[in-house]
Write a protein that holds these residues in place. Structure first.
Motif, PDB file in Angstrom:
ATOM      1  N   ALA A  46       0.836  -1.205   0.000  1.00 61.68           N
ATOM      2  CA  ALA A  46       0.000   0.000   0.000  1.00 61.68           C
ATOM      3  C   ALA A  46       0.867   1.251   0.000  1.00 61.68           C
ATOM      4  O   ALA A  46       0.873   2.032   0.934  1.00 61.68           O
ATOM      5  N   ALA A  47       1.611   1.437  -1.079  1.00 54.08           N
ATOM      6  CA  ALA A  47       2.577   2.544  -1.137  1.00 54.08           C
ATOM      7  C   ALA A  47       1.896   3.899  -1.161  1.00 54.08           C
ATOM      8  O   ALA A  47       2.342   4.847  -0.523  1.00 54.08           O
ATOM      9  N   ASP A  48       0.783   3.996  -1.917  1.00 54.15           N
ATOM     10  CA  ASP A  48       0.107   5.284  -2.052  1.00 54.15           C
ATOM     11  C   ASP A  48      -0.459   5.753  -0.722  1.00 54.15           C
ATOM     12  O   ASP A  48      -0.374   6.923  -0.363  1.00 54.15           O
ATOM     13  N   GLU A  49      -1.061   4.818   0.013  1.00 55.18           N
ATOM     14  CA  GLU A  49      -1.628   5.161   1.311  1.00 55.18           C
ATOM     15  C   GLU A  49      -0.530   5.669   2.233  1.00 55.18           C
ATOM     16  O   GLU A  49      -0.713   6.617   2.980  1.00 55.18           O
ATOM     17  N   ARG A  50       0.623   5.029   2.166  1.00 54.55           N
ATOM     18  CA  ARG A  50       1.741   5.439   3.012  1.00 54.55           C
ATOM     19  C   ARG A  50       2.176   6.863   2.679  1.00 54.55           C
ATOM     20  O   ARG A  50       2.450   7.657   3.560  1.00 54.55           O
ATOM     21  N   ALA A  51       2.240   7.138   1.386  1.00 58.41           N
ATOM     22  CA  ALA A  51       2.657   8.473   0.961  1.00 58.41           C
ATOM     23  C   ALA A  51       1.656   9.514   1.459  1.00 58.41           C
ATOM     24  O   ALA A  51       2.036  10.620   1.841  1.00 58.41           O
ATOM     25  N   ASP A  52       0.369   9.144   1.459  1.00 58.55           N
ATOM     26  CA  ASP A  52      -0.659  10.068   1.935  1.00 58.55           C
ATOM     27  C   ASP A  52      -0.527  10.316   3.433  1.00 58.55           C
ATOM     28  O   ASP A  52      -0.871  11.381   3.931  1.00 58.55           O
ATOM     29  N   MET A  53      -0.093   9.282   4.149  1.00 60.55           N
ATOM     30  CA  MET A  53       0.003   9.400   5.607  1.00 60.55           C
ATOM     31  C   MET A  53       1.211  10.219   6.038  1.00 60.55           C
ATOM     32  O   MET A  53       1.250  10.719   7.147  1.00 60.55           O
ATOM     33  N   MET A  54       2.202  10.313   5.161  1.00 60.94           N
ATOM     34  CA  MET A  54       3.433  11.007   5.537  1.00 60.94           C
ATOM     35  C   MET A  54       3.195  12.507   5.742  1.00 60.94           C
ATOM     36  O   MET A  54       2.549  13.152   4.932  1.00 60.94           O
ATOM     37  N   LYS A  55       3.696  13.013   6.830  1.00 61.67           N
ATOM     38  CA  LYS A  55       3.558  14.435   7.152  1.00 61.67           C
ATOM     39  C   LYS A  55       4.757  15.211   6.611  1.00 61.67           C
ATOM     40  O   LYS A  55       5.808  14.626   6.352  1.00 61.67           O
ATOM     41  N   ARG A  56       4.538  16.504   6.479  1.00 59.44           N
ATOM     42  CA  ARG A  56       5.633  17.355   5.996  1.00 59.44           C
ATOM     43  C   ARG A  56       5.837  18.525   6.931  1.00 59.44           C
ATOM     44  O   ARG A  56       4.988  18.788   7.796  1.00 59.44           O
TER      45      ARG A  56
ATOM     46  N   THR B 293      19.964   8.969  29.287  1.00 62.78           N
ATOM     47  CA  THR B 293      18.975   9.322  30.309  1.00 62.78           C
ATOM     48  C   THR B 293      17.676   9.819  29.678  1.00 62.78           C
ATOM     49  O   THR B 293      16.744  10.167  30.381  1.00 62.78           O
ATOM     50  N   PHE B 294      17.640   9.874  28.335  1.00 64.05           N
ATOM     51  CA  PHE B 294      16.399  10.266  27.664  1.00 64.05           C
ATOM     52  C   PHE B 294      15.734   8.995  27.121  1.00 64.05           C
ATOM     53  O   PHE B 294      16.393   7.962  26.955  1.00 64.05           O
ATOM     54  N   PRO B 295      14.422   9.046  26.859  1.00 68.67           N
ATOM     55  CA  PRO B 295      13.722   7.823  26.459  1.00 68.67           C
ATOM     56  C   PRO B 295      13.959   7.419  25.011  1.00 68.67           C
ATOM     57  O   PRO B 295      14.225   8.262  24.158  1.00 68.67           O
ATOM     58  N   LEU B 296      13.875   6.125  24.783  1.00 69.53           N
ATOM     59  CA  LEU B 296      13.872   5.590  23.417  1.00 69.53           C
ATOM     60  C   LEU B 296      12.476   5.008  23.200  1.00 69.53           C
ATOM     61  O   LEU B 296      12.005   4.214  24.007  1.00 69.53           O
ATOM     62  N   PHE B 297      11.821   5.449  22.135  1.00 70.49           N
ATOM     63  CA  PHE B 297      10.459   5.000  21.860  1.00 70.49           C
ATOM     64  C   PHE B 297      10.487   3.676  21.098  1.00 70.49           C
ATOM     65  O   PHE B 297      11.195   3.544  20.108  1.00 70.49           O
ATOM     66  N   SER B 298       9.696   2.724  21.575  1.00 73.40           N
ATOM     67  CA  SER B 298       9.580   1.441  20.899  1.00 73.40           C
ATOM     68  C   SER B 298       8.358   1.478  19.990  1.00 73.40           C
ATOM     69  O   SER B 298       7.243   1.674  20.462  1.00 73.40           O
ATOM     70  N   ASN B 299       8.581   1.314  18.693  1.00 74.64           N
ATOM     71  CA  ASN B 299       7.475   1.419  17.739  1.00 74.64           C
ATOM     72  C   ASN B 299       7.504   0.259  16.729  1.00 74.64           C
ATOM     73  O   ASN B 299       7.794   0.443  15.555  1.00 74.64           O
ATOM     74  N   PRO B 300       7.215  -0.975  17.235  1.00 71.71           N
ATOM     75  CA  PRO B 300       7.305  -2.146  16.345  1.00 71.71           C
ATOM     76  C   PRO B 300       6.375  -2.074  15.141  1.00 71.71           C
ATOM     77  O   PRO B 300       6.704  -2.575  14.077  1.00 71.71           O
ATOM     78  N   ILE B 301       5.199  -1.455  15.299  1.00 70.28           N
ATOM     79  CA  ILE B 301       4.254  -1.351  14.180  1.00 70.28           C
ATOM     80  C   ILE B 301       4.845  -0.459  13.088  1.00 70.28           C
ATOM     81  O   ILE B 301       4.642  -0.693  11.905  1.00 70.28           O
ATOM     82  N   GLY B 302       5.542   0.579  13.513  1.00 77.29           N
ATOM     83  CA  GLY B 302       6.213   1.454  12.553  1.00 77.29           C
ATOM     84  C   GLY B 302       5.386   2.631  12.076  1.00 77.29           C
ATOM     85  O   GLY B 302       5.767   3.313  11.126  1.00 77.29           O
ATOM     86  N   HIS B 303       4.261   2.919  12.742  1.00 79.68           N
ATOM     87  CA  HIS B 303       3.420   4.017  12.240  1.00 79.68           C
ATOM     88  C   HIS B 303       4.086   5.379  12.391  1.00 79.68           C
ATOM     89  O   HIS B 303       3.884   6.262  11.564  1.00 79.68           O
ATOM     90  N   LEU B 304       4.937   5.531  13.417  1.00 81.70           N
ATOM     91  CA  LEU B 304       5.654   6.815  13.553  1.00 81.70           C
ATOM     92  C   LEU B 304       6.592   7.008  12.361  1.00 81.70           C
ATOM     93  O   LEU B 304       6.739   8.112  11.832  1.00 81.70           O
ATOM     94  N   GLY B 305       7.226   5.922  11.955  1.00 80.31           N
ATOM     95  CA  GLY B 305       8.123   5.984  10.799  1.00 80.31           C
ATOM     96  C   GLY B 305       7.386   6.360   9.523  1.00 80.31           C
ATOM     97  O   GLY B 305       7.909   7.102   8.695  1.00 80.31           O
ATOM     98  N   ILE B 306       6.169   5.836   9.367  1.00 81.56           N
ATOM     99  CA  ILE B 306       5.372   6.166   8.179  1.00 81.56           C
ATOM    100  C   ILE B 306       4.982   7.641   8.215  1.00 81.56           C
ATOM    101  O   ILE B 306       5.132   8.370   7.236  1.00 81.56           O
ATOM    102  N   TRP B 307       4.508   8.106   9.376  1.00 82.22           N
ATOM    103  CA  TRP B 307       4.081   9.498   9.503  1.00 82.22           C
ATOM    104  C   TRP B 307       5.219  10.474   9.229  1.00 82.22           C
ATOM    105  O   TRP B 307       5.030  11.511   8.608  1.00 82.22           O
ATOM    106  N   PHE B 308       6.394  10.143   9.769  1.00 86.80           N
ATOM    107  CA  PHE B 308       7.503  11.097   9.690  1.00 86.80           C
ATOM    108  C   PHE B 308       8.526  10.741   8.612  1.00 86.80           C
ATOM    109  O   PHE B 308       9.647  11.241   8.623  1.00 86.80           O
ATOM    110  N   GLY B 309       8.137   9.872   7.697  1.00 89.97           N
ATOM    111  CA  GLY B 309       8.964   9.609   6.520  1.00 89.97           C
ATOM    112  C   GLY B 309      10.232   8.821   6.791  1.00 89.97           C
ATOM    113  O   GLY B 309      11.182   8.879   6.018  1.00 89.97           O
ATOM    114  N   ALA B 310      10.231   8.046   7.887  1.00 88.55           N
ATOM    115  CA  ALA B 310      11.436   7.282   8.220  1.00 88.55           C
ATOM    116  C   ALA B 310      11.316   5.815   7.830  1.00 88.55           C
ATOM    117  O   ALA B 310      12.260   5.053   7.999  1.00 88.55           O
TER     118      ALA B 310
END
Lengths: 80, 104
Positions: free
Chosen positions: A28-38, B39-56
């Motif tokens: 689901a590459a397109d959905e991922r691109a949509d979810m990405m924030k800028r 001494t600062f936290p490390l976030f555990s994100n196995p699902i990876g949604h933070l990575g998707i949101w922030f382009g990582a």
């Protein structure tokens, strides 16, 4: 009261987004691109477990209190 | 990560907090944090949604790529950069945010 309710709804929304991501097919590459924030966009709220054994809640711990610097790394014990 | 640890007192001065994020389990991150003396936290994100949101999290790769994101205290993403953290740039952005905060 209303504020607590809206926070609850926002958290529910974040949980639903997480569930949708889990259910999303690998291609689901397109959905991922949509979810990405800028830069300039509002960051989504999130809750994650931390290495300190706590639950980090963006809304509770950072929003309106502190700026947050997040560095993503491939895995533990990898150089940054 | 050690760079962030060294700069913690500066982040504190600019009213900023720092966190690492990876897809590892909490136990692994706890061990790593102890190993580095973080001494600062490390976030555990196995699902990876933070990575998707922030382009990582790029398509076809199981792990996050190195990315640094700064979210200001009003919830707006102010900085995103791929690669290892550029500490000078991070401090420059935080200084600017701190100035804006003082002006509000």
């Amino acid at each position: 009261m209303g504020n607590t309710r809206s926070k609850g709804l926002r958290r529910l929304g974040a949980a639903l987004i997480g569930a949708a991501l889990l259910a999303a097919p690998a291609g689901a590459a397109d959905e991922r691109a949509d979810m990405m924030k800028r830069v300039g966009e509002r960051a989504p709220i999130f809750q994650v477990v931390t290495s300190q054994g706590t639950l980090a809640d963006y809304d509770r711990d950072y929003y309106g209190k502190h700026h947050l610097v997040m560095t993503f790394v491939p895995a533990a014990f990898t150089p940054v | 990560m050690e760079g962030h640890q060294r700069n913690l007192y500066l982040y504190d001065r600019f009213n900023a907090r720092v966190a690492g994020v990876s897809r590892d389990q909490v136990a692994t991150l706890e061990f790593w944090a102890k190993d580095l003396g973080l001494t600062f936290p490390l976030f555990s994100n196995p699902i990876g949604h933070l990575g998707i949101w922030f382009g990582a999290l790029r398509q076809g790769y199981p792990m996050f790529n190195r990315t640094t994101v700064i979210i200001d205290k009003w919830g707006v993403i102010r900085y995103m950069r791929d690669g290892s953290p550029d500490y000078h740039e991070i401090l420059r952005v935080l200084k600017q945010l701190h100035g804006e905060e003082a002006g509000r």
